[in-house]
Scaffold this motif. Structure first.
Motif, mmCIF file in Angstrom:
data_model
loop_
_atom_site.group_PDB
_atom_site.id
_atom_site.type_symbol
_atom_site.label_atom_id
_atom_site.label_comp_id
_atom_site.label_asym_id
_atom_site.label_seq_id
_atom_site.Cartn_x
_atom_site.Cartn_y
_atom_site.Cartn_z
ATOM 1 N N ILE A 78 0.850 -1.178 0.000
ATOM 2 C CA ILE A 78 0.000 0.000 0.000
ATOM 3 C C ILE A 78 0.896 1.242 0.000
ATOM 4 O O ILE A 78 2.125 1.127 0.120
ATOM 5 C CB ILE A 78 -0.971 -0.017 1.202
ATOM 6 N N PRO A 79 0.343 2.450 -0.165
ATOM 7 C CA PRO A 79 1.184 3.647 -0.330
ATOM 8 C C PRO A 79 2.257 3.861 0.729
ATOM 9 O O PRO A 79 3.376 4.293 0.405
ATOM 10 C CB PRO A 79 0.155 4.779 -0.319
ATOM 11 N N GLY A 80 1.961 3.577 1.987
ATOM 12 C CA GLY A 80 2.975 3.757 3.023
ATOM 13 C C GLY A 80 4.211 2.916 2.766
ATOM 14 O O GLY A 80 5.340 3.359 3.012
ATOM 15 N N ASP A 81 4.013 1.704 2.273
ATOM 16 C CA ASP A 81 5.143 0.824 1.957
ATOM 17 C C ASP A 81 5.977 1.392 0.819
ATOM 18 O O ASP A 81 7.219 1.434 0.899
ATOM 19 C CB ASP A 81 4.626 -0.564 1.554
ATOM 20 N N PHE A 82 5.304 1.824 -0.247
ATOM 21 C CA PHE A 82 6.022 2.356 -1.401
ATOM 22 C C PHE A 82 6.785 3.631 -1.051
ATOM 23 O O PHE A 82 7.904 3.835 -1.523
ATOM 24 C CB PHE A 82 5.048 2.621 -2.556
ATOM 25 N N LEU A 83 6.200 4.477 -0.221
ATOM 26 C CA LEU A 83 6.875 5.719 0.149
ATOM 27 C C LEU A 83 8.064 5.446 1.071
ATOM 28 O O LEU A 83 9.124 6.064 0.927
ATOM 29 C CB LEU A 83 5.882 6.668 0.822
ATOM 30 N N ALA A 84 7.911 4.527 2.007
ATOM 31 C CA ALA A 84 9.027 4.176 2.894
ATOM 32 C C ALA A 84 10.204 3.662 2.082
ATOM 33 O O ALA A 84 11.363 3.993 2.355
ATOM 34 C CB ALA A 84 8.582 3.137 3.922
ATOM 35 N N SER A 85 9.913 2.865 1.059
ATOM 36 C CA SER A 85 10.963 2.337 0.192
ATOM 37 C C SER A 85 11.564 3.429 -0.691
ATOM 38 O O SER A 85 12.788 3.524 -0.849
ATOM 39 C CB SER A 85 10.392 1.211 -0.673
ATOM 40 N N ALA A 86 10.698 4.276 -1.255
ATOM 41 C CA ALA A 86 11.168 5.328 -2.155
ATOM 42 C C ALA A 86 12.073 6.321 -1.448
ATOM 43 O O ALA A 86 13.013 6.867 -2.052
ATOM 44 C CB ALA A 86 9.972 6.056 -2.772
ATOM 45 N N TYR A 87 11.827 6.563 -0.168
ATOM 46 C CA TYR A 87 12.658 7.490 0.600
ATOM 47 C C TYR A 87 13.860 6.796 1.247
ATOM 48 O O TYR A 87 14.623 7.434 1.979
ATOM 49 C CB TYR A 87 11.827 8.179 1.678
ATOM 50 N N GLY A 88 14.020 5.509 0.988
ATOM 51 C CA GLY A 88 15.181 4.784 1.486
ATOM 52 C C GLY A 88 15.136 4.467 2.963
ATOM 53 O O GLY A 88 16.191 4.204 3.573
ATOM 54 N N LEU A 89 13.959 4.459 3.553
ATOM 55 C CA LEU A 89 13.844 4.175 4.983
ATOM 56 C C LEU A 89 13.852 2.679 5.280
ATOM 57 O O LEU A 89 14.576 2.204 6.155
ATOM 58 C CB LEU A 89 12.562 4.799 5.541
ATOM 59 N N LYS A 90 13.026 1.932 4.544
ATOM 60 C CA LYS A 90 12.915 0.484 4.686
ATOM 61 C C LYS A 90 11.956 -0.017 3.624
ATOM 62 O O LYS A 90 11.320 0.776 2.918
ATOM 63 C CB LYS A 90 12.428 0.109 6.086
ATOM 64 N N ASP A 91 11.840 -1.324 3.490
ATOM 65 C CA ASP A 91 11.011 -1.890 2.425
ATOM 66 C C ASP A 91 9.518 -1.731 2.686
ATOM 67 O O ASP A 91 8.732 -1.578 1.752
ATOM 68 C CB ASP A 91 11.339 -3.371 2.238
ATOM 69 N N LEU A 92 9.117 -1.789 3.955
ATOM 70 C CA LEU A 92 7.699 -1.754 4.303
ATOM 71 C C LEU A 92 7.466 -0.820 5.479
ATOM 72 O O LEU A 92 8.357 -0.641 6.327
ATOM 73 C CB LEU A 92 7.209 -3.155 4.683
ATOM 74 N N LEU A 93 6.279 -0.227 5.536
ATOM 75 C CA LEU A 93 5.887 0.574 6.694
ATOM 76 C C LEU A 93 4.965 -0.295 7.548
ATOM 77 O O LEU A 93 3.799 -0.496 7.197
ATOM 78 C CB LEU A 93 5.168 1.849 6.253
#
Length: 365
Positions: A78-93
């Motif tokens: 879901i969007p939180g996962d994609f954004l966490a990955s796109a910002y280099g934080l982690k693969d999933l939120l």
């Protein structure tokens, strides 16, 4: 529900800290993502709640890593996962309620969102899910845990540079307004929208007191195109698609969504002007969804207003299950169940968020 504060109130702690520190301009991506709201951002917080509004069963999660039924209302991320990955934080939120969440997760972000909740206190109540005040209390508990582990300075710094996402409004309008005669008797749609926006502003101010400085408020999608809404809207004549049974979006409900979004964007702009220490943006959810619905082949989709799970009429939560008729290729559908998009659609939505409104909070990232 009244917000329950930690042992030491957050506003007091942050006031003490502000006396000795000055905020710095962000030149990098977010330090963490903290998500609040409804099913768009809920990663499984409802799994331990005795509610019908849950997705911790098949076929939900059928394309998620490990085919895990995490409680996300989609076939995958879901969007939180994609954004966490796109910002280099982690693969999933992850969900705050996930027992596997550790301190590393807390300082890089978790989701407090609870599906079927909204800005109106009456939206979450019938299904017993966490309203926004409860979600905020969970964040305050996380802040206190982080403070005890890492110290106030580091915790406040993480929170100040974090992205706070809020997704609500859709469930309010669909479940609490359209489906509740008593709500419609009490409010006209314009007055109902103003009530929601008043509650949204109060919630944002509470987040600000808790240390948030970068907040993104997400609008609602084209409500009239949700499969549950479009199900009964089959045109009497052949439409442009050439399919006489193709469902069409309800223009009146899409107009309601646009009215809400226009008012939300205006309110967010005024809030940004009034609170100079806060960077807050309106995030357009309507346009990327309409683009996929109007020009599906441009995005790799074939089916727009019918869900992959079942007929799209009622299949959401417990009614989307192993007995439901399923589509063959999940990636060809915009909607997974009667209300929520597929992973493929959410990926496009998340990209539009990051490249659009979120770029003003984190430029150049």
């Amino acid at each position: 529900m009244k917000s329950i504060s930690p042992l030491i109130p957050l506003p007091f702690l942050l006031l003490l800290l502000s006396i000795t520190t000055t905020p710095s301009a962000a030149t990098y991506g977010p330090s963490a993502i903290y998500a609040f709201g409804d099913s768009m951002l809920d990663a499984g917080n409802n799994n331990q709640i005795p509610t019908l509004c849950r997705a911790d069963h098949e076929p939900y999660g059928s394309d998620f890593p490990g085919k895990s039924h995490t409680g996300r209302f989609s076939n995958g991320k879901i969007p939180g996962d994609f954004l966490a990955s796109a910002y280099g934080l982690k693969d999933l939120l992850p969900a705050y309620a996930d027992h596997a969440v550790d301190y590393k997760d807390l300082i890089t972000g978790v989701s407090f969102a609870s599906s079927c909740s909204g800005y109106s206190h009456l939206t979450a109540l019938p299904l017993g899910v966490h309203n926004l005040d409860r979600q905020l209390w969970h964040f305050e508990l996380v802040f206190d845990k982080m403070r005890k582990r890492f110290g106030l300075q580091k915790t406040a710094d993480i929170v100040e540079k974090a992205l706070f996402l809020i997704s609500a409004g859709s469930t309010d309008i669909v479940n609490d307004y359209y489906m509740q005669p008593l709500t419609r008797a009490k409010y006209s749609l314009p007055s109902y929208i103003q009530m929601l926006l008043k509650n949204m502003e109060h919630f944002v101010k509470k987040l600000r007191l808790a240390g948030a400085r970068k907040i993104a408020v997400i609008g609602v999608p084209p409500l009239g195109c949700l499969p549950i809404d479009a199900f009964t809207n089959i045109p009497p004549f052949k439409n442009e698609s050439g399919d006489p049974l193709r469902r069409e979006c309800r223009d009146d409900h899409n107009s309601d969504a646009q009215q809400y979004n226009t008012n939300l964007a205006t309110r967010v702009k005024k809030m940004a002007e009034a609170m100079h220490d806060l960077k807050i943006v309106y995030v357009d959810y309507y346009t990327p969804m309409m683009n996929m619905i109007n020009k599906p082949y441009d995005y790799g989709f074939k089916t727009t207003t019918t869900s992959c799970c079942g007929t799209g009429a009622i299949e959401v939560g417990p009614l989307c299950n192993v007995a439901s008729l399923m589509c063959h290729d999940h990636s060809e559908y915009v909607f997974w169940d009667s209300s929520n998009p597929t992973e493929a659609a959410y990926k496009i939505v998340a990209e539009s968020f990051k490249d659009g409104a979120l770029s003003s909070l984190f430029p150049g990232v």
